[in-house]
Design a protein around this motif. Structure first.
Motif, PDB file in Angstrom:
ATOM      1  N   VAL A  50      11.333  12.939  -5.328  1.00 20.96           N
ATOM      2  CA  VAL A  50      12.030  13.325  -6.563  1.00 20.96           C
ATOM      3  C   VAL A  50      12.597  12.100  -7.276  1.00 20.96           C
ATOM      4  CG1 VAL A  50      14.073  14.529  -7.469  1.00 20.96           C
ATOM      5  CG2 VAL A  50      12.585  15.671  -5.826  1.00 20.96           C
ATOM      6  N   ALA A  51      13.298  11.254  -6.524  1.00 13.79           N
ATOM      7  CA  ALA A  51      13.891  10.044  -7.116  1.00 13.79           C
ATOM      8  C   ALA A  51      12.810   9.117  -7.663  1.00 13.79           C
ATOM      9  CB  ALA A  51      14.745   9.316  -6.081  1.00 13.79           C
ATOM     10  N   SER A  52      11.719   8.981  -6.933  1.00 15.19           N
ATOM     11  CA  SER A  52      10.651   8.061  -7.338  1.00 15.19           C
ATOM     12  C   SER A  52       9.958   8.538  -8.609  1.00 15.19           C
ATOM     13  CB  SER A  52       9.626   7.918  -6.204  1.00 15.19           C
ATOM     14  OG  SER A  52      10.225   7.385  -5.050  1.00 15.19           O
ATOM     15  N   ILE A  53       9.707   9.831  -8.714  1.00 11.10           N
ATOM     16  CA  ILE A  53       9.074  10.369  -9.928  1.00 11.10           C
ATOM     17  C   ILE A  53       9.959  10.118 -11.146  1.00 11.10           C
ATOM     18  CG2 ILE A  53       8.404  12.511 -11.110  1.00 11.10           C
ATOM     19  CD1 ILE A  53       7.421  13.530  -8.359  1.00 11.10           C
ATOM     20  N   ALA A  54      11.279  10.349 -10.991  1.00 11.62           N
ATOM     21  CA  ALA A  54      12.206  10.109 -12.106  1.00 11.62           C
ATOM     22  C   ALA A  54      12.180   8.648 -12.533  1.00 11.62           C
ATOM     23  CB  ALA A  54      13.627  10.520 -11.698  1.00 11.62           C
ATOM     24  N   LEU A  55      12.180   7.741 -11.569  1.00 15.04           N
ATOM     25  CA  LEU A  55      12.162   6.310 -11.882  1.00 15.04           C
ATOM     26  C   LEU A  55      10.887   5.915 -12.620  1.00 15.04           C
ATOM     27  CD1 LEU A  55      13.579   4.970  -8.499  1.00 15.04           C
ATOM     28  CD2 LEU A  55      14.674   4.723 -10.736  1.00 15.04           C
ATOM     29  N   ILE A  56       9.765   6.442 -12.206  1.00 10.61           N
ATOM     30  CA  ILE A  56       8.486   6.095 -12.830  1.00 10.61           C
ATOM     31  C   ILE A  56       8.401   6.671 -14.245  1.00 10.61           C
ATOM     32  CG2 ILE A  56       5.986   6.454 -12.697  1.00 10.61           C
ATOM     33  CD1 ILE A  56       6.344   6.354  -9.599  1.00 10.61           C
ATOM     34  N   VAL A  57       8.838   7.915 -14.416  1.00 11.82           N
ATOM     35  CA  VAL A  57       8.784   8.555 -15.740  1.00 11.82           C
ATOM     36  C   VAL A  57       9.624   7.786 -16.756  1.00 11.82           C
ATOM     37  CG1 VAL A  57       9.498  10.600 -17.052  1.00 11.82           C
ATOM     38  CG2 VAL A  57       8.217  10.875 -14.922  1.00 11.82           C
ATOM     39  N   PHE A  58      10.851   7.403 -16.370  1.00  9.64           N
ATOM     40  CA  PHE A  58      11.718   6.711 -17.324  1.00  9.64           C
ATOM     41  C   PHE A  58      11.278   5.265 -17.552  1.00  9.64           C
ATOM     42  CE2 PHE A  58      14.374  10.395 -16.767  1.00  9.64           C
ATOM     43  CZ  PHE A  58      14.935  10.545 -18.022  1.00  9.64           C
ATOM     44  N   ALA A  59      10.649   4.663 -16.555  1.00  9.10           N
ATOM     45  CA  ALA A  59      10.063   3.341 -16.775  1.00  9.10           C
ATOM     46  C   ALA A  59       8.943   3.441 -17.814  1.00  9.10           C
ATOM     47  CB  ALA A  59       9.523   2.772 -15.469  1.00  9.10           C
ATOM     48  N   TYR A  60       8.114   4.465 -17.688  1.00  3.28           N
ATOM     49  CA  TYR A  60       7.019   4.667 -18.642  1.00  3.28           C
ATOM     50  C   TYR A  60       7.562   4.892 -20.054  1.00  3.28           C
ATOM     51  CZ  TYR A  60       3.123   6.945 -21.044  1.00  3.28           C
ATOM     52  OH  TYR A  60       2.164   7.288 -21.962  1.00  3.28           O
ATOM     53  N   ALA A  75      23.948  -5.297 -10.956  1.00  2.47           N
ATOM     54  CA  ALA A  75      24.794  -4.136 -11.226  1.00  2.47           C
ATOM     55  C   ALA A  75      23.988  -3.046 -11.937  1.00  2.47           C
ATOM     56  CB  ALA A  75      25.988  -4.551 -12.083  1.00  2.47           C
ATOM     57  N   TYR A  76      23.228  -3.443 -12.953  1.00  4.81           N
ATOM     58  CA  TYR A  76      22.440  -2.463 -13.706  1.00  4.81           C
ATOM     59  C   TYR A  76      21.347  -1.836 -12.843  1.00  4.81           C
ATOM     60  CZ  TYR A  76      24.526  -3.886 -18.196  1.00  4.81           C
ATOM     61  OH  TYR A  76      25.382  -4.125 -19.244  1.00  4.81           O
ATOM     62  N   VAL A  77      20.662  -2.664 -12.054  1.00  6.37           N
ATOM     63  CA  VAL A  77      19.591  -2.139 -11.205  1.00  6.37           C
ATOM     64  C   VAL A  77      20.163  -1.152 -10.184  1.00  6.37           C
ATOM     65  CG1 VAL A  77      17.947  -2.762  -9.386  1.00  6.37           C
ATOM     66  CG2 VAL A  77      18.045  -4.103 -11.490  1.00  6.37           C
ATOM     67  N   CYS A  78      21.317  -1.475  -9.606  1.00  6.92           N
ATOM     68  CA  CYS A  78      21.959  -0.568  -8.650  1.00  6.92           C
ATOM     69  C   CYS A  78      22.275   0.783  -9.281  1.00  6.92           C
ATOM     70  CB  CYS A  78      23.245  -1.190  -8.120  1.00  6.92           C
ATOM     71  SG  CYS A  78      22.989  -2.544  -6.966  1.00  6.92           S
ATOM     72  N   ILE A  79      22.761   0.757 -10.518  1.00  5.10           N
ATOM     73  CA  ILE A  79      23.158   2.002 -11.170  1.00  5.10           C
ATOM     74  C   ILE A  79      21.933   2.830 -11.538  1.00  5.10           C
ATOM     75  CG2 ILE A  79      24.419   3.004 -13.107  1.00  5.10           C
ATOM     76  CD1 ILE A  79      26.205   0.489 -13.072  1.00  5.10           C
ATOM     77  N   VAL A  80      20.837   2.184 -11.919  1.00 12.13           N
ATOM     78  CA  VAL A  80      19.579   2.923 -12.146  1.00 12.13           C
ATOM     79  C   VAL A  80      19.176   3.643 -10.863  1.00 12.13           C
ATOM     80  CG1 VAL A  80      17.101   2.710 -12.598  1.00 12.13           C
ATOM     81  CG2 VAL A  80      18.718   1.427 -13.993  1.00 12.13           C
ATOM     82  N   ALA A  81      19.216   2.921  -9.737  1.00 11.96           N
ATOM     83  CA  ALA A  81      18.817   3.497  -8.455  1.00 11.96           C
ATOM     84  C   ALA A  81      19.725   4.657  -8.057  1.00 11.96           C
ATOM     85  CB  ALA A  81      18.845   2.419  -7.374  1.00 11.96           C
ATOM     86  N   LEU A  82      21.024   4.504  -8.285  1.00  7.23           N
ATOM     87  CA  LEU A  82      21.955   5.565  -7.895  1.00  7.23           C
ATOM     88  C   LEU A  82      21.781   6.805  -8.762  1.00  7.23           C
ATOM     89  CD1 LEU A  82      24.096   5.874  -5.695  1.00  7.23           C
ATOM     90  CD2 LEU A  82      25.826   5.461  -7.430  1.00  7.23           C
ATOM     91  N   ASN A  83      21.464   6.626 -10.047  1.00 11.29           N
ATOM     92  CA  ASN A  83      21.194   7.781 -10.902  1.00 11.29           C
ATOM     93  C   ASN A  83      19.976   8.545 -10.414  1.00 11.29           C
ATOM     94  OD1 ASN A  83      22.826   8.289 -13.546  1.00 11.29           O
ATOM     95  ND2 ASN A  83      22.809   6.071 -13.331  1.00 11.29           N
ATOM     96  N   ALA A  84      18.956   7.831  -9.975  1.00  6.92           N
ATOM     97  CA  ALA A  84      17.767   8.497  -9.441  1.00  6.92           C
ATOM     98  C   ALA A  84      18.102   9.273  -8.177  1.00  6.92           C
ATOM     99  CB  ALA A  84      16.671   7.475  -9.172  1.00  6.92           C
ATOM    100  N   SER A  85      18.941   8.683  -7.308  1.00  5.46           N
ATOM    101  CA  SER A  85      19.321   9.385  -6.079  1.00  5.46           C
ATOM    102  C   SER A  85      20.199  10.597  -6.393  1.00  5.46           C
ATOM    103  CB  SER A  85      20.047   8.432  -5.131  1.00  5.46           C
ATOM    104  OG  SER A  85      21.370   8.172  -5.556  1.00  5.46           O
ATOM    105  N   ALA A  86      20.945  10.538  -7.500  1.00  3.36           N
ATOM    106  CA  ALA A  86      21.759  11.689  -7.906  1.00  3.36           C
ATOM    107  C   ALA A  86      20.880  12.872  -8.282  1.00  3.36           C
ATOM    108  CB  ALA A  86      22.663  11.308  -9.079  1.00  3.36           C
ATOM    109  N   LEU A  87      19.712  12.599  -8.846  1.00  2.21           N
ATOM    110  CA  LEU A  87      18.783  13.675  -9.175  1.00  2.21           C
ATOM    111  C   LEU A  87      18.284  14.353  -7.899  1.00  2.21           C
ATOM    112  CD1 LEU A  87      17.497  14.969 -11.678  1.00  2.21           C
ATOM    113  CD2 LEU A  87      15.534  13.455 -11.358  1.00  2.21           C
ATOM    114  N   ALA A  88      18.015  13.556  -6.874  1.00  2.00           N
ATOM    115  CA  ALA A  88      17.612  14.116  -5.588  1.00  2.00           C
ATOM    116  C   ALA A  88      18.747  14.925  -4.969  1.00  2.00           C
ATOM    117  CB  ALA A  88      17.189  12.991  -4.639  1.00  2.00           C
ATOM    118  N   LEU A  89      19.990  14.465  -5.162  1.00  2.00           N
ATOM    119  CA  LEU A  89      21.156  15.196  -4.658  1.00  2.00           C
ATOM    120  C   LEU A  89      21.282  16.549  -5.354  1.00  2.00           C
ATOM    121  CD1 LEU A  89      23.731  15.103  -2.883  1.00  2.00           C
ATOM    122  CD2 LEU A  89      24.927  14.143  -4.851  1.00  2.00           C
ATOM    123  N   LEU A  90      21.042  16.572  -6.663  1.00  2.29           N
ATOM    124  CA  LEU A  90      21.087  17.833  -7.410  1.00  2.29           C
ATOM    125  C   LEU A  90      20.019  18.796  -6.883  1.00  2.29           C
ATOM    126  CD1 LEU A  90      22.048  19.599  -9.798  1.00  2.29           C
ATOM    127  CD2 LEU A  90      20.395  18.374 -11.234  1.00  2.29           C
TER     128      LEU A  90
END
Length: 491
Positions: A143-153, A99-114
């Motif tokens: 866009v989504a991938s950069i956001a995921l990597i930055v927040f992981a870092y 559930a948590y992993v899915c929501i992380v992924a969807l938040n990243a895709s929301a950034l691409a949607l914006l």
């Protein structure tokens, strides 16, 4: 007995509140209002979210008690293990992680949607394919991938950085929402009459409300981040319940305000009929101009950032608990030598989420909708653990369990709410019944979980009970002579 690596106690109360509130808000309240109004009407959505917050508050009573008893990482896994044993703890951890992993992924895709809405030329390049009606572009994936990597870092760098930035993001989010509401209320082109009719025509008002209540676990799941990070509190765990209350109050108000902001500029039924990719963005731009759109974009970014930040934090802590129990390889319980963060869990979440943008937003939404089922299961488990931990009255002189009939009743009610939400999602014909693609995703998720359990079971079943207690709970959960412990561990 093996030593247990422990996370640093660095999280301040305001940071924990921000983790819970920011995770509960995420991107949904800024992107979904028009869709939600199409399901229940403005008043139906607002009432549904308020009822959902009350249900979560009942569940929060159980969480508040359990956090005091077991302030450890991956709290839900520990709670369920302490009362129901290893198999049930595995089920809980598996449900919560996905559930948590899915929501992380969807938040990243929301950034691409914006980005697609604001700067389409910047992201709509490198067309790849179409999945379920959604065009997939390499620009959006980037866009989504950069956001995921930055927040992981950021999460690997340390919990102090995560907590501070989360609080700043939440302050900016609330300031932006307040400005949008004031701008809409005092604009001559808006009217509260546009919120009429309050409920979706053609169905009962009750059905309108229930359709929204069914998504409450998904909408408010962020408050359940608090038990996942309890090991890192730099304050008494007794404050946890008040932080849950404040997070839910702020989240319910924010959801309600964004429904009003979206509905004020034009009749809501006309907005829904437009089937706009981002209805809220369209009406804000049309009413408040570029300034309003900028404020909305900043607020949405803060919502996305808080979701990414908060769920990275929560997911990685659940993975720590599962690594300690060896439900997953024990490397998941190891910590960064300098930053003392669960780097393996954070990197794993990042890698899994980097796969998601390649499947398109429509396909990803099926998985996220399905994940609400897992959240409801976890809520039921934890409330039932609390129910078993309280007594209606003292049974004998040596009874050590807490005598708290009101809390026991609230825990029972929370368990029933969890089952009720599960029924809304899984019973055909109910207002919240999952779509066919979501049910298929749920079936796949369950099969993968069963296979993984069968693969790992020979490993974690060999661990002696005292060692397992220590690794998950941080203590050996023994009772006094002949007595049952407050949270009784079974195998």
């Amino acid at each position: 007995m093996k030593q247990r690596a422990e996370l640093s106690k660095t999280l301040k109360p305001q940071w924990v509140w921000a983790i819970a509130f920011g995770s509960a808000i995420g991107w949904g309240s800024f992107v979904q209002p028009a869709i939600w109004m199409g399901q229940g009407g403005p008043l139906g959505v607002i009432i549904g979210f308020l009822i959902g917050a009350l249900i979560m508050l009942v569940i929060g009573v159980s969480y508040g008690f359990l956090i005091e008893e077991l302030p450890v990482s991956g709290g839900d896994v520990a709670f369920v293990y302490a009362t129901f044993g290893r198999t049930h703890a595995f089920i809980c951890g598996w449900a919560l992680t996905l559930a948590y992993v899915c929501i992380v992924a969807l938040n990243a895709s929301a950034l691409a949607l914006l980005a697609k809405f604001l700067l389409p030329a910047a992201v709509e390049w490198g067309y790849l394919y179409n999945i379920a009606g959604w065009d997939v572009y390499f620009g959006q994936i980037l866009v989504a991938s950069i956001a995921l990597i930055v927040f992981a870092y950021m999460n690997v760098r340390g919990t102090t950085l995560t907590g501070k930035t989360q609080f700043i993001f939440c302050v900016l989010l609330l300031a932006g929402v307040a400005l949008l509401l004031l701008g809409m209320i005092f604009n001559s082109d808006t009217s509260f009459s546009n919120l009429q009719p309050g409920f979706k025509p053609g169905i009962s008002s009750w059905s309108s409300i229930i359709a929204i209540v069914a998504i409450a676990p998904w909408a408010y799941v962020g408050f359940a981040s608090i038990p996942q990070v309890a090991e890192e509190f730099d304050f008494s765990p007794k404050k946890a319940f008040s932080l849950i209350v404040f997070a839910l109050i702020f989240a319910a108000l924010e959801y309600s305000v964004m429904i009003i902001v979206t509905a004020l500029p034009m009749p809501w039924q006309e907005l829904v009929a437009l089937n706009d990719i981002w209805g809220t963005g369209t009406v804000v731009a049309g009413t408040l101009g570029n300034v309003g759109l900028f404020i909305l974009a900043v607020s949405l970014c803060m919502g996305i950032f808080t979701g990414l930040n908060g769920f990275y934090l929560s997911a990685s802590r659940v993975l720590v608990a599962m690594g300690r129990a060896q439900f997953l390889p024990k490397s998941f319980a190891s910590l960064h030598s300098k930053n003392n963060t669960p780097q393996i869990g954070i990197i794993t979440v990042c890698i899994l989420c980097l796969i998601a943008p390649w499947f398109g937003r429509s396909a990803l939404s099926w998985v996220v909708n399905m994940s609400s089922t897992g959240i409801a299961v976890v809520f039921f488990y934890c409330c039932f653990v609390a129910y078993k931990s309280f007594r209606w009255s003292r049974q004998n002189q040596d009874d050590t369990k807490t005598i708290a009939p009101v809390k026991k009743f609230m825990s029972l009610l929370g368990s029933l709410f969890g089952l009720g939400i599960l029924a809304l999602l899984l019973i055909p014909g109910s207002p919240g019944f999952l779509s066919t693609p979501s049910l298929v995703a749920l079936a796949i998720w369950i099969v993968i979980g069963i296979l993984f359990y069968l693969f790992r079971r020979p490993v974690f079943q060999k661990i002696p009970k005292d060692e397992m207690d220590y690794m998950i709970l941080g203590k050996v959960n023994k009772a006094k002579d002949g007595q049952e412990p407050p949270l009784s561990t079974t195998n």
